[in-house]
Design an enzyme around this catalytic site. Structure first.
Site, PDB file in Angstrom:
ATOM      1  N   LYS A 120      58.304  65.081  34.944  1.00 51.56           N
ATOM      2  CA  LYS A 120      59.771  65.098  35.088  1.00 51.56           C
ATOM      3  C   LYS A 120      60.451  65.519  33.800  1.00 51.56           C
ATOM      4  O   LYS A 120      61.587  66.012  33.817  1.00 51.56           O
ATOM      5  CB  LYS A 120      60.277  63.734  35.555  1.00 51.56           C
ATOM      6  N   ASN A 142      64.775  64.854  26.240  1.00 47.94           N
ATOM      7  CA  ASN A 142      64.412  66.157  26.791  1.00 47.94           C
ATOM      8  C   ASN A 142      65.649  66.913  27.276  1.00 47.94           C
ATOM      9  O   ASN A 142      65.763  68.127  27.071  1.00 47.94           O
ATOM     10  CB  ASN A 142      63.411  65.964  27.930  1.00 47.94           C
TER      11      ASN A 142
END
Length: 359
Positions: A193, A258
């Site tokens: 993810k 991220n």
């Protein structure tokens, strides 16, 4: 009193230690140097740590002695960057005892081997302890948890018994731990993810809007499910907390490292400059490279991952990569791209539907 040893003075390691200690369990945080241990013990908080009013709870203490940290522990939580998992578990391995749970709280894949963290741990510890390996993963933004906001996570192990034992140790009033025996799926959901979160950050940085970002996230979930199933995971796991749940949290929050990297890439900053400026690791950067190579070796089409890889490692322009992805030739949403796993969801008609009796 139960005791948990945490290896890794990372934000996530300290967050987990705080949750567990607030429940009245003893937590021993292992610092790599005497100086770090002394500073943390004296200040009762890391320097430049948010929230500003945070301090270690009463039952959380720090030591530079790995022997002291592990002595009498019911579980050791590995909260280190994924590329540092192997050397750290190698240090701890000789000190593990038969009934001690070994839990990975790291979300990444090892460069060079493409191994999940539970596999890395299994490589380094005695086979006699392999049944004690478990992983923790889910929609867990550390800063929200430190503020006392409610959150859930998943504890996965090969057996329900081990998963339940680990879940009991980490569950607190605002931190509920579910269990799962699909350790492969739970780990891959948490790792992969992060790739999609990089893409979501790029979409947000380019102001592409919610329609485009939701499409990216959804197609990303399909890629995660495809690669995960090819590696032995149950595809349904990716619809759960460790899959979709973690994906939503990471792709929609500015607290995600991220997501931050993705946004910064749209500003023209180099990847090296972004990574150097960060105090924590953005696991998605290394995971993208590993997943890209895995997909190629398994002949899986993963256009989202491929485009993000090109931005990170081939200096592709983020805007052009995003537009290229959105302009890709449309096909059947779930099949036709070498994703044979989705055939299992097709209903097979083995007999005709019985006619209703008019009487």
């Amino acid at each position: 009193m139960s005791k948990v040893c945490i290896i890794g003075t990372t934000t996530w390691g300290i967050t987990l230690g705080t949750v567990i200690a607030h429940k009245g369990r003893e937590v021993m945080l292992w610092a790599r140097t005497e100086d770090e241990a002394a500073l943390l013990s004296a200040q009762r908080r890391p320097a430049d740590f948010l929230p500003e009013d945070y301090y270690f709870p009463e039952y959380l203490n720090v030591t530079a002695s790995l022997e002291e940290a592990l002595s009498g522990a019911d579980m050791v939580l590995m909260a280190v960057p994924s590329q540092r998992m192997r050397p750290n578990i190698r240090l701890a391995a000789p000190l593990l005892t038969k009934n001690m749970l070994v839990c990975s709280a790291s979300k990444g894949l090892e460069i060079g081997t493409a191994k999940r963290m539970s596999q890395v741990i299994a490589d380094e510890i005695s086979p006699d302890f392999s049944q004690n390996i478990c992983v923790l993963s889910g929609p867990n933004l550390a800063m929200e948890i430190l503020k006392g906001l409610p959150a859930v996570t998943v504890l996965a192990a090969d057996t329900e018994k081990t998963a339940k034992k680990a879940a009991k140790l980490v569950t607190a009033s605002n931190f509920c731990a579910y269990t799962n025996t699909d350790i492969i799926g739970v780990e891959l959901g948490g790792s992969l993810k992060n790739i999609i979160a990089l893409g979501a950050g790029i979409a947000d940085g380019l102001s592409f809007g919610n329609n485009a970002k939701s499409a990216l996230i959804t197609r990303g979930l399909t890629e995660i499910s495809a690669l995960g199933a090819a590696l032995g995971a149950n595809p349904l796991t990716f619809s759960g907390l460790a899959g979709l749940g973690d994906l939503i949290a990471t792709c929609s929050s500015n607290l995600s490292r991220n997501h931050f990297v993705g946004v910064e890439l749209t500003k023209g900053r180099s990847l090296n400059d972004i990574m150097y400026s960060m105090s924590n690791v953005a696991e998605g950067v290394s995971t993208t490279a590993v997943a890209y190579e895995l997909a190629r070796s398994m002949d899986l089409e993963m256009p989202v991952t491929e485009n993000i890889y090109n931005v990170l490692y081939n200096n592709a322009d983020p805007k052009e990569a995003a537009r290229k992805l959105m302009a890709a030739q449309a096909a059947h949403e779930l099949a036709g791209r070498k994703w044979d796993l989705f055939k299992m969801f097709r209903r097979r008609r083995t007999r005709k539907t019985p006619e209703l009796n008019p009487d």
